[in-house]
Design an enzyme around this catalytic site. Sequence first.
Site, PDB file in Angstrom:
ATOM      1  N   SER A 121       0.822  -1.210   0.000  1.00 51.61           N
ATOM      2  CA  SER A 121       0.000   0.000   0.000  1.00 51.61           C
ATOM      3  C   SER A 121       0.846   1.245   0.000  1.00 51.61           C
ATOM      4  O   SER A 121       0.354   2.326  -0.328  1.00 51.61           O
ATOM      5  CB  SER A 121      -0.862   0.053   1.264  1.00 51.61           C
ATOM      6  OG  SER A 121      -1.545  -1.136   1.448  1.00 51.61           O
ATOM      7  N   HIS A 142      -2.365  -3.095  -6.650  1.00 52.60           N
ATOM      8  CA  HIS A 142      -2.893  -2.738  -5.332  1.00 52.60           C
ATOM      9  C   HIS A 142      -4.410  -2.874  -5.301  1.00 52.60           C
ATOM     10  O   HIS A 142      -5.129  -2.049  -5.856  1.00 52.60           O
ATOM     11  CB  HIS A 142      -2.463  -1.306  -4.980  1.00 52.60           C
ATOM     12  CG  HIS A 142      -2.871  -0.891  -3.615  1.00 52.60           C
ATOM     13  ND1 HIS A 142      -3.480   0.309  -3.333  1.00 52.60           N
ATOM     14  CD2 HIS A 142      -2.779  -1.542  -2.428  1.00 52.60           C
ATOM     15  CE1 HIS A 142      -3.728   0.380  -2.034  1.00 52.60           C
ATOM     16  NE2 HIS A 142      -3.317  -0.728  -1.466  1.00 52.60           N
ATOM     17  N   GLU A 154      -5.152  -0.260  -8.265  1.00 51.80           N
ATOM     18  CA  GLU A 154      -4.114   0.679  -8.683  1.00 51.80           C
ATOM     19  C   GLU A 154      -2.951  -0.143  -9.253  1.00 51.80           C
ATOM     20  O   GLU A 154      -2.420  -1.004  -8.562  1.00 51.80           O
ATOM     21  CB  GLU A 154      -3.644   1.525  -7.493  1.00 51.80           C
ATOM     22  CG  GLU A 154      -4.681   2.559  -7.066  1.00 51.80           C
ATOM     23  CD  GLU A 154      -4.317   3.311  -5.790  1.00 51.80           C
ATOM     24  OE1 GLU A 154      -4.678   4.491  -5.662  1.00 51.80           O
ATOM     25  OE2 GLU A 154      -3.681   2.712  -4.900  1.00 51.80           O
ATOM     26  N   ASN A 192      -4.615   5.783  -0.991  1.00 51.22           N
ATOM     27  CA  ASN A 192      -4.091   5.825   0.379  1.00 51.22           C
ATOM     28  C   ASN A 192      -3.449   7.162   0.705  1.00 51.22           C
ATOM     29  O   ASN A 192      -3.470   7.609   1.857  1.00 51.22           O
ATOM     30  CB  ASN A 192      -3.097   4.687   0.618  1.00 51.22           C
ATOM     31  CG  ASN A 192      -3.827   3.369   0.790  1.00 51.22           C
ATOM     32  OD1 ASN A 192      -5.046   3.350   0.944  1.00 51.22           O
ATOM     33  ND2 ASN A 192      -3.093   2.281   0.757  1.00 51.22           N
TER      34      ASN A 192
HETATM   35  N1  LIG Z   1      -5.412  -4.339   5.015  1.00 54.74           N
HETATM   36  C1  LIG Z   1      -5.747  -3.572   4.000  1.00 54.74           C
HETATM   37  O1  LIG Z   1      -6.810  -2.918   4.037  1.00 54.74           O
HETATM   38  C2  LIG Z   1      -4.862  -3.493   2.784  1.00 54.74           C
HETATM   39  C3  LIG Z   1      -5.399  -2.974   1.592  1.00 54.74           C
HETATM   40  C4  LIG Z   1      -4.616  -2.984   0.435  1.00 54.74           C
HETATM   41  C5  LIG Z   1      -3.305  -3.459   0.496  1.00 54.74           C
HETATM   42  N2  LIG Z   1      -2.808  -3.930   1.688  1.00 54.74           N
HETATM   43  C6  LIG Z   1      -1.428  -4.439   1.667  1.00 54.74           C
HETATM   44  O2  LIG Z   1      -1.491  -5.851   1.553  1.00 54.74           O
HETATM   45  C7  LIG Z   1      -0.393  -6.451   2.197  1.00 54.74           C
HETATM   46  C8  LIG Z   1      -0.911  -7.448   3.212  1.00 54.74           C
HETATM   47  O3  LIG Z   1      -1.651  -6.762   4.216  1.00 54.74           O
HETATM   48  P1  LIG Z   1      -2.748  -7.499   5.109  1.00 54.74           P
HETATM   49  O4  LIG Z   1      -3.545  -6.428   5.753  1.00 54.74           O
HETATM   50  O5  LIG Z   1      -3.439  -8.529   4.301  1.00 54.74           O
HETATM   51  O6  LIG Z   1      -1.816  -8.204   6.206  1.00 54.74           O
HETATM   52  P2  LIG Z   1      -2.171  -9.391   7.212  1.00 54.74           P
HETATM   53  O7  LIG Z   1      -1.320  -9.220   8.377  1.00 54.74           O
HETATM   54  O8  LIG Z   1      -3.654  -9.474   7.416  1.00 54.74           O
HETATM   55  O9  LIG Z   1      -1.741 -10.706   6.402  1.00 54.74           O
HETATM   56  C9  LIG Z   1      -0.418 -11.010   6.051  1.00 54.74           C
HETATM   57  C10 LIG Z   1      -0.290 -12.519   5.844  1.00 54.74           C
HETATM   58  O10 LIG Z   1       1.006 -12.800   5.329  1.00 54.74           O
HETATM   59  C11 LIG Z   1       1.442 -14.013   5.897  1.00 54.74           C
HETATM   60  N3  LIG Z   1       2.912 -14.117   5.791  1.00 54.74           N
HETATM   61  C12 LIG Z   1       3.850 -13.479   6.535  1.00 54.74           C
HETATM   62  N4  LIG Z   1       5.081 -13.848   6.113  1.00 54.74           N
HETATM   63  C13 LIG Z   1       4.921 -14.714   5.081  1.00 54.74           C
HETATM   64  C14 LIG Z   1       5.811 -15.448   4.248  1.00 54.74           C
HETATM   65  N5  LIG Z   1       7.122 -15.350   4.402  1.00 54.74           N
HETATM   66  N6  LIG Z   1       5.292 -16.259   3.307  1.00 54.74           N
HETATM   67  C15 LIG Z   1       3.952 -16.359   3.150  1.00 54.74           C
HETATM   68  N7  LIG Z   1       3.061 -15.703   3.917  1.00 54.74           N
HETATM   69  C16 LIG Z   1       3.531 -14.879   4.869  1.00 54.74           C
HETATM   70  C17 LIG Z   1       0.928 -13.940   7.326  1.00 54.74           C
HETATM   71  O11 LIG Z   1       0.862 -15.235   7.908  1.00 54.74           O
HETATM   72  C18 LIG Z   1      -0.454 -13.301   7.131  1.00 54.74           C
HETATM   73  O12 LIG Z   1      -1.455 -14.269   6.972  1.00 54.74           O
HETATM   74  C19 LIG Z   1       0.414  -5.317   2.814  1.00 54.74           C
HETATM   75  O13 LIG Z   1       1.439  -4.961   1.932  1.00 54.74           O
HETATM   76  C20 LIG Z   1      -0.618  -4.194   2.921  1.00 54.74           C
HETATM   77  O14 LIG Z   1      -0.043  -2.935   2.921  1.00 54.74           O
HETATM   78  C21 LIG Z   1      -3.563  -3.981   2.808  1.00 54.74           C
END
Ligand SMILES: NC(=O)c1ccc[n+]([C@@H]2O[C@H](COP(=O)([O-])OP(=O)(O)OC[C@H]3O[C@@H](n4cnc5c(N)ncnc54)[C@H](O)[C@@H]3O)[C@@H](O)[C@H]2O)c1
Length: 596
Positions: A121, A142, A154, A192
Amino acid sequence: MAREFTRVGVVGLGTMGAGIVEVFARNGIDVVAVEISAAALERGRATLTGSTDRAVAKGKLAEADRDALLSRVDFQVGLGALHSVDLVIEAVPEHLDLKQRIFAELDRVCKPAAILATNTSSLSVTEISVATTRPNQVIGIHFFNPAPIMKLVEVVRTVVTSADVVADVEALCTRLGKVDVTINDRAGFIANALLFGYLNHAVSLFEARYASREDIDAAMKLGCGLPMGPLALMDLIGLDTAYEILDTMYRRGGRDRRHAPVPLIKQMVTAGLLGRKSGRGFYTYERPGSPKVVPDEQTPVATEASLADGARAIAKVGIVGSGTMATGIIEVFAKAGYEVISVTRGAEKSAKVCEAVKTSLNKGVVRGKLSETDRDAALGRVTWSATLDHLADVDLVIEAVVEELSVKKALFASLDEICKPGVVLATTTSSLPVIDVAMATQRPADVIGLHFFNPAPIMPLVEIVRTIRTSAETAATARAVCAALGKTGVVCGDRSGFIVNALLFPYLNDAVKMLEASYSTADDIDHAMKLGCGYPMGPFELLDVVGLDVALAIQRELYLELREPGFAPAPLLEHLVTAGYLGRKSGRGFRDHTNR
Ligand SMILES: NC(=O)c1ccc[n+]([C@@H]2O[C@H](COP(=O)([O-])OP(=O)(O)OC[C@H]3O[C@@H](n4cnc5c(N)ncnc54)[C@H](O)[C@@H]3O)[C@@H](O)[C@H]2O)c1
C-alpha cells in the site's frame, strides 16, 4: 503477444491475500495460495470458505460455483509451490525487508517469464523490484479491502517496469471485472495518499477525546455518505497494517506530520488490538475475523429515557433567520410537532420563508411522504414574526442568520435580554467559534452549537457543539431535541470544522495538491476514491458541488486555527477561486458544467 494468465500465485493469505485469491478463483483462474505455516494456511483457507459461504447464503453465488471456485485453489506452505505460475501477487505484512526477501526468493523459484507483483500500500515498488534480477517484470497491483467487493485496482509501474507488463496487467484487471488506474511509484499511490491523513486525523480526534468513536464514525457516514466511519475502517484495514502504511508514508512522503502515526495506534498494536482480525480494535467484535460489532464498556446506552436524562422540556422553539438553513430547520421542527416562532427581519422576508416552507412540504405530499393533514398541522404550528420580542417565552432559540461573528454576537446579546431564564440558545454556525457567540450573553452555560447540514429536512446529522462553558443540562437538552427530530446528534468540542468539515476539507485540499503535482488526473482521482473507498462522489465532483470558494474559506479557517502546515490551502484552489471558477454555481470549477 499478450501473456495468458491461467495460473497465478498469491503469497500471504491475511486480510488482503485471502480476498485476492477469491477474486482470481471466481474468474476461472487457478490459484496457488501460499502461507508461511500450516496454521496460517488453515486460517487463510477458513477466511476464503467463510467469505464464499456468506456469498452463497446471500444468494450471490451458486453452491456449484462456490465448489468450482474452491477447487481452483491449491493451498501450499512455502514459496517452492510457485514454480509454474504466470504471475505472483505478494500480500505479506507491510515491511520492506520481508518483501525484499520474498521477492529474491520468488525470483529464484518462479519461471523466467513470470510477472512478480506486490500488493503493497505504501512501500516503494522500485525498492522491492531491485531485490530480483527482473525488475522490468515487477509491478504493483494494489487491491482494495475487501478485495472481492471493491472495484478499483491501482497498477503501479516503476521506471523500469516494461510497457508490455503494464499492458498485460491492465488487461488482466479488466478480465477480473475491476477498474484500473495506472500510476507511478509514489508513497500511498492515489487512494491511500488521500485516505490515510484523514484516518490518522480521525484517530487523533478520538485520542484527544474530542468526540466518541461512535460520534466520529456517525458524523462521517451521515454527514458525507461514506460507507463506514474512519475508526471502523481502521479496524477493517488492521491497525498493524495501518501503522506500517502511515509510518512508510511519513518517511517516503516528505515527512508530512499528518502521516506520523498517532501514538494511540502504536499502543493498540502493542496491546494486540489489531481491529477485526484480532476481535478488538476501536470496537469489539463477536470473535476474531467477525464483522459484527458487540457492545463493550465504551458503548453508549442510548435508550429514550437516558437521552432525556437531565434534559429540559422543550415545547416552543424560536428560529431566527430567513435563509436556506432557517427555512429547512423551521420545517424540521414543525413536522416534529414543536410549536415554532419564525423571526425574520421583515414581513416580506417572512412571507418568502413561509412560501418556501409550504413548497417544500407540498413536495413531501406529492411524493407521498406526508399526508395533507400532517402538512396543514405542521404549517399551523408556525407563527411568523418580524420581532425578536416574540421569543420571550420560547424554550429553545435556533439562530441561523448570516455567517458573520459581529451579527451573531449582537443577536445573542439581544436574545439574552429578551428570553426567559432556562432557555437554550443555539447557533447553527459552521465555522465560527461557538464560545465567542456564547460570551455575548450573560448565560454562556445555556449556549450550544447545533450544526445542521443542508438540506436540513433530509440530512440525518446534527453536530452538537459544546463549548467549555456549556452546561451538561444544555448538552443533554440538545441531544434529546435531536433525537425527537429523528436526527443523529453527535457531540463534539468547539474547534474549527467540528468533526465533518475538519476531516473532509483537508482531504479535498490534498486531492487538489495531488492534481497540481500532475501525479494523476481529476478523473482517475475521482475514480480511485469512488471505486477504491466506496465514496459517493470523488473529491473533484464534490468540490464542484460544494463550491470552490466555500472549500477555500473552510480550509483557510482550519489552517488559521490549527496552524498545521499540511492544511495550507492548495495554490491551485486559490487560483481557481480568483479566476471565478467556483464549481457548478459558476458553470465551471474543476470541470466545465456549461454543457452538462
Ligand atoms: N489491510 C488492508 O486494508 C490493505 C489494503 C490494500 C493493500 N494492503 C497491503 O497488503 C499487504 C498485506 O496486508 P494485510 O492487511 O493482508 O496483512 P495481514 O497481516 O492481514 O496478512 C499477512 C499474511 O502474510 C502471511 N505471511 C507473513 N510472512 C509470510 C511469508 N514469508 N510467506 C507467506 N506468507 C507470509 C501472514 O501469515 C499473514 O497471513 C500489505 O502490503 C498491505 O499494505 C492492505
